[in-house]
Design a protein around this motif. Structure first.
Motif: not given
Ligand code: FEO
Length: 388
Positions: A20-21, A76, A78, A80-81, A143, A162, A185, A216
Motif C-alpha cells: 500500500f502506498e 483528498h 492522493e 487511492d481516493h 495527510h 485518512d 497506519y 479506509h
Molecule cells: Fe493519504 Fe488514503 O490517502
C-alpha cells in the motif's frame, strides 16, 4: 450498504495490493471507502483506487438507480481516493467537483480535467443538498496539504478523510481489533504531522459527531470516545502503553544475544510489556508503531563501515522523520575493532525532542562478557525504575 437512511457506503476492498502506498505490507488487504449522500441533490464522497473504477461505479449506480450525482466532494487527492474522478465525470458530465484551491491544483497535475465543472470552497464553507448541510473543515497535512474533512450536520456524520483509517479490507475480520492496524497506519502515514492531527481533533471537538466515516477501514459508529482518545494520545506523541521495545540488528548473533539478555532481565523485573524485534527480519512499519506505542526503547546495533548497520539507520530515520519524542532510550553497540555505533545513534537521536538516554550504555567488543552482562543488568534496572 447503509450508513444512515440517506448515506450509503459505495467503497471497495482490495486483496491484490502488494504494498500500500508503495511501502506498507497489508496482509489483510485494504479498503478504499467512498460514500454517497442521497438528498434533493446527491453528493459522492471521494472515489477509489484506479483498479476498482468499474466496481465503484456499479456500487454507485446500484444506490442511485436512475438518479445522477450532482456533486463529487474531493476531500483528498492522493490517488487511492482520486484516481476515478475522471471516470465519474465521464459517466456524469454534469457533476460538479467540490474542493479547495489546493485540491484543484493537484487534480490538474494528476488528471488535467480542466474543463470539468468545479466549486471551490473555503475552510468553514457549507453546501446544502436539501435537508443535509455539509460543512467543510480543512485538515492540511492529515495527510496532504489539500485535505479537508466534511461534517454532515443533519446526520451528525464526520467524513474524516485518512484520519481514523486503518490497514485491512473491510470484508475480513481483523482478529487484533481496530487499534493495531489503525496505529500502524497512523504512525506510518500521518505520524510526522501530530500537530496537524491534533488541530483536526480540536476542530472535531466542537462538532456533535455520531458516526465517523473514514476513507479506509470500518465506519465507526459506537464508543467514539475510544477512537478519539487514542488519536489524542497518538497525535500528542504520548506513550500509549507502558513497556519497552528492544530493537536490534545482529550479523553473527552476538548483538541479538545481548538484546535478548536485556529483554529477559526486563521481563524478570516485572516490566509490563517487553517486545524484542530483529529489524532486518520484521515489518518496519510495525516496529515504528511499537516505538511510538511504548514509553521506553532499547536500540542495539553493530558498527558498520564506521556507521551503523543499515537496518538500524533506516529505523532511526523512520522515527526521527516522524518526530519521535517524549521517550527514554538505552543504547547498546557492538564493534570488534573500532566501535562507533553509540556515537552515531546519539547523533541521530539528538534531533528528537525530550528523548532521554539511560545513564548506562553498553559497548560489546564482538561477544558478550560478564562485564557486559553486569552493565546490561544495570541498564534493565534503570528502565524498570519507570514502573516501580
Ligand atoms: Fe493519504 Fe488514503 O490517502
Amino acid at each position: 450498504m447503509k450508513v444512515t437512511n440517506d448515506i450509503k457506503y459505495i467503497g471497495v476492498n482490495d486483496h491484490q495490493v502488494d504494498l500500500f502506498e508503495g511501502q506498507y505490507i497489508v496482509p489483510r488487504g485494504m479498503a478504499y471507502n467512498s460514500y454517497v449522500i442521497v438528498d434533493e441533490k446527491i453528493a459522492v464522497m471521494d472515489t477509489v483506487d484506479v483498479r476498482f473504477g468499474d466496481e465503484w461505479i456499479s456500487n454507485l449506480k446500484a444506490e442511485l438507480g436512475e438518479r445522477k450525482p450532482d456533486y463529487l466532494i474531493v476531500q483528498h487527492v492522493e490517488p487511492d481516493h482520486s484516481a476515478n474522478i475522471g471516470r465519474l465525470i465521464e459517466e456524469f458530465p454534469d457533476a460538479v467537483m467540490v474542493g479547495n484551491a489546493k485540491t484543484f491544483a493537484m487534480i490538474g497535475q494528476f488528471y488535467g480535467l480542466g474543463d470539468a465543472r468545479k466549486l471551490i470552497v473555503k475552510n468553514g464553507d457549507s453546501l446544502e443538498l436539501g435537508k443535509h448541510i455539509l460543512k467543510f473543515v480543512f485538515a492540511p497535512m492529515v495527510h496532504w496539504p489539500e485535505v479537508m474533512v466534511t461534517y454532515d450536520e443533519t446526520d451528525k456524520v464526520l467524513f474524516s478523510a485518512d484520519a481514523f483509517g486503518k490497514f485491512g479490507a473491510n470484508d475480513v475480520e481483523d482478529p487484533e481489533g481496530w487499534a493495531c492496524e489503525a496505529r500502524r497506519y497512523y504512525f506510518g502515514i500521518v505520524g510526522k504531522y501530530g500537530m496537524q492531527a491534533k488541530n483536526l481533533l480540536k476542530a472535531a471537538a466542537g462538532l456533535d459527531i455520531s458516526i465517523i466515516c473514514p476513507l479506509h477501514g470500518p465506519v465507526l459508529s459506537e464508543n467514539l470516545g475510544y477512537y478519539i482518545d487514542l488519536y489524542d494520545k497518538w497525535s500528542g506523541y504520548t506513550p500509549e502503553t507502558k513497556g519497552v521495545l528492544v530493537a536490534y540488528t545482529s550479523v553473527y548473533g552476538h548483538t541479538k544475544e545481548a538484546s535478548l539478555y536485556v529483554a529477559e532481565r526486563l521481563k524478570e523485573g516485572g516490566c509490563p510489556k517487553v517486545k524484542a524485534v530483529d529489524l532486518a527480519r520484521s515489518d518496519w512499519a510495525e516496529n515504528v508503531e511499537d516505538a511510538f506505542r511504548y514509553d521506553q526503547m532499547v536500540l542495539a546495533t553493530t558498527t558498520y563501515n564506521m556507521d551503523i548497520f543499515p537496518f538500524m539507520r533506516q529505523f532511526i530515520d523512520h522515527l526521527t522523520e516522524r518526530n519521535y519524542q517524549n521517550r527514554k532510550v538505552a543504547l547498546i553497540e557492538n564493534g570488534t575493532w573500532a566501535p562507533a555505533a553509540l556515537k552515531v545513534m546519539r547523533e541521530m537521536l539528538s534531533k528528537c525532542k525530550n528523548v532521554v538516554e539511560t545513564e548506562t550504555s553498553v559497548t560489546i567488543k564482538s561477544a558478550m562478557t560478564d562485564e557486559n552482562k553486569a552493565a546490561l543488568d544495570k541498564m534493565a534496572e534503570e528502565l524498570l525504575a519507570a514502573y516501580k
